[in-house]
Motif scaffolding. Sequence first.
Motif, PDB file in Angstrom:
ATOM      1  N   GLY A   1       0.581 -14.153 -23.894  1.00  0.00           N
ATOM      2  CA  GLY A   1       2.014 -13.917 -24.008  1.00  0.00           C
ATOM      3  C   GLY A   1       2.767 -14.245 -22.745  1.00  0.00           C
ATOM      4  O   GLY A   1       2.186 -14.357 -21.656  1.00  0.00           O
ATOM      5  N   THR A   2       4.077 -14.404 -22.911  1.00  0.00           N
ATOM      6  CA  THR A   2       4.986 -14.700 -21.800  1.00  0.00           C
ATOM      7  C   THR A   2       6.178 -13.768 -21.882  1.00  0.00           C
ATOM      8  O   THR A   2       6.784 -13.623 -22.950  1.00  0.00           O
ATOM      9  N   VAL A   3       6.503 -13.115 -20.758  1.00  0.00           N
ATOM     10  CA  VAL A   3       7.640 -12.201 -20.741  1.00  0.00           C
ATOM     11  C   VAL A   3       8.398 -12.361 -19.429  1.00  0.00           C
ATOM     12  O   VAL A   3       7.859 -12.823 -18.414  1.00  0.00           O
ATOM     13  N   THR A   4       9.657 -11.973 -19.461  1.00  0.00           N
ATOM     14  CA  THR A   4      10.514 -11.966 -18.284  1.00  0.00           C
ATOM     15  C   THR A   4      10.997 -10.543 -18.040  1.00  0.00           C
ATOM     16  O   THR A   4      11.384  -9.837 -18.976  1.00  0.00           O
ATOM     17  N   GLY A   5      10.952 -10.114 -16.794  1.00  0.00           N
ATOM     18  CA  GLY A   5      11.421  -8.770 -16.464  1.00  0.00           C
ATOM     19  C   GLY A   5      11.466  -8.584 -14.967  1.00  0.00           C
ATOM     20  O   GLY A   5      10.991  -9.447 -14.212  1.00  0.00           O
ATOM     21  N   ARG A   6      12.014  -7.478 -14.551  1.00  0.00           N
ATOM     22  CA  ARG A   6      12.054  -7.190 -13.129  1.00  0.00           C
ATOM     23  C   ARG A   6      10.680  -6.694 -12.666  1.00  0.00           C
ATOM     24  O   ARG A   6      10.093  -5.829 -13.301  1.00  0.00           O
ATOM     25  N   LEU A   7      10.165  -7.257 -11.580  1.00  0.00           N
ATOM     26  CA  LEU A   7       8.853  -6.867 -11.070  1.00  0.00           C
ATOM     27  C   LEU A   7       9.004  -5.586 -10.260  1.00  0.00           C
ATOM     28  O   LEU A   7       9.682  -5.554  -9.233  1.00  0.00           O
ATOM     29  N   ILE A   8       8.350  -4.517 -10.727  1.00  0.00           N
ATOM     30  CA  ILE A   8       8.460  -3.210 -10.086  1.00  0.00           C
ATOM     31  C   ILE A   8       7.060  -2.610  -9.972  1.00  0.00           C
ATOM     32  O   ILE A   8       6.275  -2.679 -10.917  1.00  0.00           O
ATOM     33  N   GLY A   9       6.778  -2.012  -8.835  1.00  0.00           N
ATOM     34  CA  GLY A   9       5.499  -1.336  -8.676  1.00  0.00           C
ATOM     35  C   GLY A   9       4.856  -1.652  -7.340  1.00  0.00           C
ATOM     36  O   GLY A   9       5.527  -1.794  -6.321  1.00  0.00           O
ATOM     37  N   GLY A  10       3.526  -1.769  -7.368  1.00  0.00           N
ATOM     38  CA  GLY A  10       2.759  -1.989  -6.153  1.00  0.00           C
ATOM     39  C   GLY A  10       1.496  -1.158  -6.223  1.00  0.00           C
ATOM     40  O   GLY A  10       0.738  -1.235  -7.196  1.00  0.00           O
ATOM     41  N   ASN A  11       1.276  -0.347  -5.220  1.00  0.00           N
ATOM     42  CA  ASN A  11       0.076   0.472  -5.148  1.00  0.00           C
ATOM     43  C   ASN A  11       0.079   1.562  -6.222  1.00  0.00           C
ATOM     44  O   ASN A  11       1.029   2.340  -6.318  1.00  0.00           O
ATOM     45  N   LEU A  12      -0.990   1.607  -7.030  1.00  0.00           N
ATOM     46  CA  LEU A  12      -1.055   2.560  -8.141  1.00  0.00           C
ATOM     47  C   LEU A  12      -0.905   3.996  -7.665  1.00  0.00           C
ATOM     48  O   LEU A  12      -0.197   4.800  -8.289  1.00  0.00           O
ATOM     49  N   ASP A  13      -1.567   4.346  -6.578  1.00  0.00           N
ATOM     50  CA  ASP A  13      -1.487   5.705  -6.056  1.00  0.00           C
ATOM     51  C   ASP A  13      -0.046   6.089  -5.760  1.00  0.00           C
ATOM     52  O   ASP A  13       0.391   7.214  -6.033  1.00  0.00           O
TER      53      ASP A  13
ATOM     54  N   SER B   1       0.843  -1.188   0.000  1.00  0.00           N
ATOM     55  CA  SER B   1       0.000   0.000   0.000  1.00  0.00           C
ATOM     56  C   SER B   1       0.887   1.250   0.000  1.00  0.00           C
ATOM     57  O   SER B   1       1.726   1.417  -0.877  1.00  0.00           O
ATOM     58  N   ASP B   2       0.767   2.124   0.988  1.00  0.00           N
ATOM     59  CA  ASP B   2       1.567   3.347   1.049  1.00  0.00           C
ATOM     60  C   ASP B   2       3.066   3.035   1.120  1.00  0.00           C
ATOM     61  O   ASP B   2       3.898   3.843   0.700  1.00  0.00           O
ATOM     62  N   ILE B   3       3.424   1.867   1.630  1.00  0.00           N
ATOM     63  CA  ILE B   3       4.835   1.474   1.767  1.00  0.00           C
ATOM     64  C   ILE B   3       5.483   1.294   0.397  1.00  0.00           C
ATOM     65  O   ILE B   3       6.712   1.291   0.275  1.00  0.00           O
ATOM     66  N   THR B   4       4.665   1.176  -0.653  1.00  0.00           N
ATOM     67  CA  THR B   4       5.208   1.105  -2.012  1.00  0.00           C
ATOM     68  C   THR B   4       6.175   2.257  -2.294  1.00  0.00           C
ATOM     69  O   THR B   4       7.177   2.075  -2.995  1.00  0.00           O
TER      70      THR B   4
END
Length: 314
Positions: free
Chosen positions: A186-198, A120-123
């Motif tokens: 589709g299938t892709v590989t990448g670094r997972l970045i993000g979290g809460n949209l806000d 959440s906000d910790i994103t």
Amino acid sequence: MESLDHAEIDQVLTPPPLRPSDRIRFVSPASPPDRDRVLRNAETLQGWGLRVDFGEHAFHKRDYLAGTDEERLVDLNVALRDPEVRAIFTTRGGKGSYRIADRLDFAAARRDPKFLIGFSDITALHLSLLKHCRLIGIHGAFFAGPGEEDVSAETSSALRRALTTTDDIVIRSRLEEPTSALTTSGTVTGRLIGGNLDMVATAAGWALPDLHGAILLLEAIGLYRGQVDRQMTMLRKAGHLDGLAGVAVGQFTDFEFDLRFSVIDILREHLDVLGVPVLGGLPLGHGRSPVSALIGTVAVLDAKAGTLTIRRGA
């Protein structure tokens, strides 16, 4: 399937798994927590064989913030600098992490990598730590979703697995989650970045890492449709979403999904133009029985199989 070279994989700092007798610390960088709930979570961690303590200001309150900016910041930085502390649990999200995310002790985080756990906000903190010192964080918490009086066994076990093992983490899409309707192919590989949209939108331009080649994770709670539309428009038109490998969509909670033009329609409009694989329905966020994910590590998004696999051994 796309792959990343070893030089790019080695750029991140992966904290070691927790071991029995390790010390963890609760801090409150955002809104004031429910003391009883935090103490119950502490008992769970003690049951895992961990030693638990608390930041000096963990239970302070200053209106909607857990103390002043300086109080919240000092607790987090003291924990980052303390070699005895092997992981940092945030007591809750809410509001306020974004006010201090640029003032973390990034040098201490680089010297002694340790997991910061929260969502959440910790994103805002996860993104800032990833941008400034390439530190992987855990998007997760002891969280009881709608209709759940206690933290579910699925949520607790997923968090424990993320903290104490080096096994790959496979997160499966749930058809009952409304965002599952956004899944493409589709299938892709990448670094997972993000979290809460806000928080992703709030961090854009100062704490948001470069998303080229990344899988963007998005979840949200309690926003108006227009807010989602504005945030996605800003991210797209400012170029922050250029070069994405894919999008992983978690739980969008407290939205009306039976409207003629729902938040799902809004998200689809923005995501379709990116032309990348999208996997929705992931149990990440503020919904029922959310699980944990590692922000900053390599993941494989397989839209057809409905899985997001976090590659711990990369």
